[in-house]
Scaffold this motif. Structure first.
Motif, PDB file in Angstrom:
ATOM      1  N   TYR A 125      61.548  56.649  71.586  1.00 51.92           N
ATOM      2  CA  TYR A 125      60.518  57.383  70.844  1.00 51.92           C
ATOM      3  C   TYR A 125      59.120  56.909  71.228  1.00 51.92           C
ATOM      4  CZ  TYR A 125      57.826  59.299  66.957  1.00 51.92           C
ATOM      5  OH  TYR A 125      56.888  59.957  66.212  1.00 51.92           O
ATOM      6  N   ASP A 139      58.470  58.268  74.972  1.00 45.50           N
ATOM      7  CA  ASP A 139      58.416  59.723  75.130  1.00 45.50           C
ATOM      8  C   ASP A 139      57.394  60.398  74.227  1.00 45.50           C
ATOM      9  OD1 ASP A 139      60.424  59.281  76.901  1.00 45.50           O
ATOM     10  OD2 ASP A 139      62.033  60.086  75.652  1.00 45.50           O
ATOM     11  N   HIS A 140      57.117  59.791  73.068  1.00 42.53           N
ATOM     12  CA  HIS A 140      56.216  60.461  72.124  1.00 42.53           C
ATOM     13  C   HIS A 140      54.909  59.684  71.929  1.00 42.53           C
ATOM     14  CE1 HIS A 140      54.910  62.938  68.772  1.00 42.53           C
ATOM     15  NE2 HIS A 140      54.689  61.826  68.083  1.00 42.53           N
ATOM     16  N   TYR A 141      54.997  58.486  71.366  1.00 40.43           N
ATOM     17  CA  TYR A 141      53.769  57.780  70.974  1.00 40.43           C
ATOM     18  C   TYR A 141      52.912  57.412  72.185  1.00 40.43           C
ATOM     19  CZ  TYR A 141      50.573  54.534  68.772  1.00 40.43           C
ATOM     20  OH  TYR A 141      49.435  53.917  68.335  1.00 40.43           O
ATOM     21  N   LYS A 172      51.974  60.868  74.160  1.00 44.17           N
ATOM     22  CA  LYS A 172      51.293  61.984  73.510  1.00 44.17           C
ATOM     23  C   LYS A 172      50.305  61.577  72.421  1.00 44.17           C
ATOM     24  CE  LYS A 172      55.364  64.865  74.285  1.00 44.17           C
ATOM     25  NZ  LYS A 172      56.436  65.674  73.671  1.00 44.17           N
TER      26      LYS A 172
END
Length: 287
Positions: free
Chosen positions: A260, A263-265, A268
């Motif tokens: 997570y 890929d996210h924090y 993005k």
């Protein structure tokens, strides 16, 4: 009630981090609640008692003895345990003697190649898929170590490839490279791949994989972590910003958290000053 709701859905589509954020609870609080739900049986209770003694004794002895000497200490203290059992319990707890060499950095065979430092600390790259840097780190979990291999694009500061597992080997590097190649599809003859001199990167499997794609290979000078500073810096951020607040959690939970974050924090949400204050995803979109 909210923790039970999260636990019932932790293996479904959404990671624990997202569900905790939506419900307004902390991840650390959830993991502490989950740990209280797991009541150990008689066998696990005995193992916990042995492990507690071993770790306390190791702390008293300044983390110098290995598992063989700690096994003798446990025998003298009246514990009924085997030497292999002591070794396994210490490995699961993540204990290593101060005198032991660092995992993955043992002296390699002389037949393994050492390539020159072609990157030469030129970390400013104008475009993506021109220079990839890679490294491996380890994170302590309840079952033992989790090893993380990451491939970072210096042009976009994105983590383009990642792989995780309980074993530190060349296969971990190959999985990270294949993940990066599948999503980026670079022109191999225009790509420079830089790493340290770890045996995983110098292995025949990794060298062959890169050579088959016409990738130019660069390696840091021996014992010089600054030659691969960007990859080292990413892992420092991962541990400081995300892993340390979690405490000791299970390996599968750690995998979800790391995935997570990457890929996210990191991609993005987290802004990078080297990208003019943009996130890596926003920088790629604007390029």
């Amino acid at each position: 009630m909210r923790f039970a709701f999260i636990d019932a859905r932790r293996c479904q589509q959404w990671p624990v981090s997202v569900v905790c954020e939506v419900l307004g609870v902390s991840r650390a609080g959830y993991y502490r609640w989950r740990e209280r739900q797991c009541r150990p049986g008689p066998r696990q209770t005995r193992h916990l008692a042995i492990n507690e003694f071993l770790l306390n004794r190791a702390r008293q002895m300044e983390h110098v003895p290995g598992y063989r000497k700690l096994w003798l200490e446990a025998q003298d203290a009246g514990f009924c345990c085997g030497r292999n059992q002591v070794q396994r319990l210490l490995q699961e707890a993540g204990y290593r003697s101060r005198t032991a060499s660092k995992p993955g950095y043992r002296r390699s065979k002389s037949s393994l190649p050492v390539l020159p430092n072609l990157l030469n600390r030129q970390f400013s790259v104008g475009a993506g898929n021109r220079v990839w840097v890679s490294d491996i780190t380890q994170v302590r979990c309840r079952e033992g170590w989790l090893y993380i291999a990451a491939v970072l694009d210096l042009g976009t500061r994105q983590i383009v490839g990642r792989a995780m597992g309980p074993v530190n080997s060349s296969q971990l590097v190959l999985k990270a490279l294949e993940h990066a190649w599948k999503h980026q599809r670079p022109a191999g003859k225009n790509l420079l791949f830089h790493s340290d001199q770890g045996t995983q990167y110098r292995s025949e499997e990794v060298m062959t994989w890169l050579n088959n794609r016409q990738v130019t290979i660069s390696m840091s000078r021996r014992g010089n972590c600054w030659d691969n500073a960007c990859a080292e810096s990413f892992f420092a951020l991962l541990k400081k910003e995300w892993i340390q607040p979690l405490g000791m959690i299970h390996r599968d939970e750690m995998v979800d958290e790391v995935r997570y974050y990457i890929d996210h924090y990191y991609s993005k949400v987290r802004r990078h000053m080297t990208l003019g204050g943009l996130t890596p995803s926003a920088y790629v979109a604007a390029s």
